[in-house]
Design an enzyme around this catalytic site. Structure first.
Site, PDB file in Angstrom:
ATOM      1  N   LEU A  58     -34.052  36.851 -48.208  1.00 21.62           N
ATOM      2  CA  LEU A  58     -34.708  35.914 -47.306  1.00 21.62           C
ATOM      3  C   LEU A  58     -33.892  35.605 -46.051  1.00 21.62           C
ATOM      4  O   LEU A  58     -34.119  34.606 -45.382  1.00 21.62           O
ATOM      5  CB  LEU A  58     -35.084  34.635 -48.067  1.00 21.62           C
ATOM      6  CG  LEU A  58     -36.030  34.905 -49.260  1.00 21.62           C
ATOM      7  CD1 LEU A  58     -36.443  33.615 -49.935  1.00 21.62           C
ATOM      8  CD2 LEU A  58     -37.264  35.707 -48.842  1.00 21.62           C
ATOM      9  N   HIS A 115     -42.951  43.214 -49.170  1.00 20.53           N
ATOM     10  CA  HIS A 115     -43.558  41.954 -48.736  1.00 20.53           C
ATOM     11  C   HIS A 115     -44.802  41.702 -49.589  1.00 20.53           C
ATOM     12  O   HIS A 115     -45.608  42.620 -49.786  1.00 20.53           O
ATOM     13  CB  HIS A 115     -43.916  42.015 -47.247  1.00 20.53           C
ATOM     14  CG  HIS A 115     -44.447  40.713 -46.757  1.00 20.53           C
ATOM     15  ND1 HIS A 115     -43.634  39.630 -46.496  1.00 20.53           N
ATOM     16  CD2 HIS A 115     -45.714  40.295 -46.533  1.00 20.53           C
ATOM     17  CE1 HIS A 115     -44.376  38.604 -46.125  1.00 20.53           C
ATOM     18  NE2 HIS A 115     -45.644  38.982 -46.134  1.00 20.53           N
ATOM     19  N   GLU A 131     -46.021  44.844 -56.835  1.00 18.31           N
ATOM     20  CA  GLU A 131     -44.623  44.942 -56.394  1.00 18.31           C
ATOM     21  C   GLU A 131     -43.733  45.756 -57.324  1.00 18.31           C
ATOM     22  O   GLU A 131     -42.963  46.607 -56.874  1.00 18.31           O
ATOM     23  CB  GLU A 131     -44.020  43.544 -56.236  1.00 18.31           C
ATOM     24  CG  GLU A 131     -44.702  42.723 -55.171  1.00 18.31           C
ATOM     25  CD  GLU A 131     -43.950  41.437 -54.871  1.00 18.31           C
ATOM     26  OE1 GLU A 131     -42.731  41.485 -54.687  1.00 18.31           O
ATOM     27  OE2 GLU A 131     -44.598  40.382 -54.809  1.00 18.31           O
ATOM     28  N   ASN A 186     -38.334  47.220 -47.067  1.00 19.44           N
ATOM     29  CA  ASN A 186     -38.572  45.837 -47.515  1.00 19.44           C
ATOM     30  C   ASN A 186     -39.862  45.788 -48.311  1.00 19.44           C
ATOM     31  O   ASN A 186     -40.806  46.529 -48.021  1.00 19.44           O
ATOM     32  CB  ASN A 186     -38.716  44.941 -46.274  1.00 19.44           C
ATOM     33  CG  ASN A 186     -39.022  43.490 -46.623  1.00 19.44           C
ATOM     34  OD1 ASN A 186     -38.392  42.906 -47.514  1.00 19.44           O
ATOM     35  ND2 ASN A 186     -39.988  42.902 -45.940  1.00 19.44           N
ATOM     36  N   ASP A 201     -41.335  41.988 -40.627  1.00 16.23           N
ATOM     37  CA  ASP A 201     -42.466  42.513 -41.414  1.00 16.23           C
ATOM     38  C   ASP A 201     -43.335  43.472 -40.594  1.00 16.23           C
ATOM     39  O   ASP A 201     -44.575  43.436 -40.696  1.00 16.23           O
ATOM     40  CB  ASP A 201     -43.347  41.355 -41.957  1.00 16.23           C
ATOM     41  CG  ASP A 201     -42.583  40.426 -42.879  1.00 16.23           C
ATOM     42  OD1 ASP A 201     -41.635  40.880 -43.543  1.00 16.23           O
ATOM     43  OD2 ASP A 201     -42.942  39.239 -42.943  1.00 16.23           O
ATOM     44  N   ASN A 230     -37.820  42.073 -58.771  1.00 19.40           N
ATOM     45  CA  ASN A 230     -37.989  43.397 -58.156  1.00 19.40           C
ATOM     46  C   ASN A 230     -36.759  44.271 -58.378  1.00 19.40           C
ATOM     47  O   ASN A 230     -36.881  45.475 -58.609  1.00 19.40           O
ATOM     48  CB  ASN A 230     -38.300  43.252 -56.661  1.00 19.40           C
ATOM     49  CG  ASN A 230     -39.763  42.988 -56.413  1.00 19.40           C
ATOM     50  OD1 ASN A 230     -40.599  43.878 -56.552  1.00 19.40           O
ATOM     51  ND2 ASN A 230     -40.093  41.745 -56.090  1.00 19.40           N
ATOM     52  N   GLY A 234     -34.805  38.047 -58.636  1.00 18.60           N
ATOM     53  CA  GLY A 234     -34.474  39.455 -58.812  1.00 18.60           C
ATOM     54  C   GLY A 234     -35.392  40.233 -59.747  1.00 18.60           C
ATOM     55  O   GLY A 234     -34.964  41.235 -60.334  1.00 18.60           O
TER      56      GLY A 234
END
Ligand code: GAR
Length: 206
Positions: free
Chosen positions: A91, A110, A181, A108, A151, A14, A12
């Site tokens: 995931l 990536h 990110e 999302n 993706d 992000n 976590g």
């Protein structure tokens, strides 16, 4: 004020970057109101609770089949009245009924420059292992809209990060998080909440 739900599976960091950006005023007109994980031991859930955010764990293993898990996930997300769903290291493949119900409102992050090192099997550390195997000199991160292909949806933001000769998958993963990110995901939420992001729907990219 956009009601944001964040879906997580792991540490976590992000999610933490989003919460910190909210606090610092770098995300305006959006607020994380709900965090969901498929994994009850995800540290991300601790981070959410510490921030006073409602959490829920929905594990596919707790349901008799995939269809009932998908139904429960959709019902939960709808009940929360979310305007935006953010996959921050989630995931589990998002089921089509959820994508249809929230079309254009799921994003999302990536950890590569899509369309490199993405799609089935590319998640977490595996992405960075593949990048190093390939010998690329630059990698990075991408925030994109989620569509039915993994993706694949419209790209919102990307940032490139240098790959160094002595990188390990772990050192590259860390640098991509720090330099890309943790900035990109809050910036994408702020951009969406304040009408600043323009994007092109993904066509036949691959
Ligand atoms: C992040 O690097 C994210 O980009 C990646 O998982 C990590 C989660 O870390 N996501 C994927 O690989 C999705 N395909 P975090 O739990 O510390 O945010």
């Amino acid at each position: 004020m956009l009601r944001v739900g964040v879906l997580v599976s792991g540490g976590g960091t992000n999610l933490q970057a989003i919460l910190d950006a909210e606090k610092a005023g770098r995300i305006r007109n959006a607020k994380v109101v709900f965090v969901l994980s498929n994994n009850s031991s995800a540290y991300a859930l601790v981070r959410a609770k510490q921030a006073g955010i409602r959490t829920l764990c929905l594990s596919p293993a707790a349901f008799p089949d995939r269809a009932s898990f998908h139904g429960a996930l959709l019902e939960t997300l709808q009940k929360e009245g979310l305007d935006l769903i953010v996959l921050a290291g989630f995931l589990v493949r998002v089921p089509e009924e959820v994508i249809r119900a929230f079309r254009g409102r799921i994003i999302n992050i990536h950890p590569s420059l899509i369309p490199s090192f993405c799609g089935k099997g590319y998640h977490g550390i595996k992405v960075h292992e593949a990048a190093l195997r390939c010998g690329v000199k630059v990698s990075g991160a991408t925030v994109h809209v989620v569509d039915e292909e993994l993706d694949h949806g419209a790209i919102l933001l990307q940032r490139a990060v240098e790959v160094r000769d002595d990188d390990t998958p772990e050192s590259l993963q860390r640098r991509i998080m720090e330099e890309a990110e943790w900035n990109l995901l809050p910036a994408a939420i702020d951009g969406i909440a304040n009408g600043k992001l323009k994007w092109k729907e993904a066509s036949e990219r691959r």
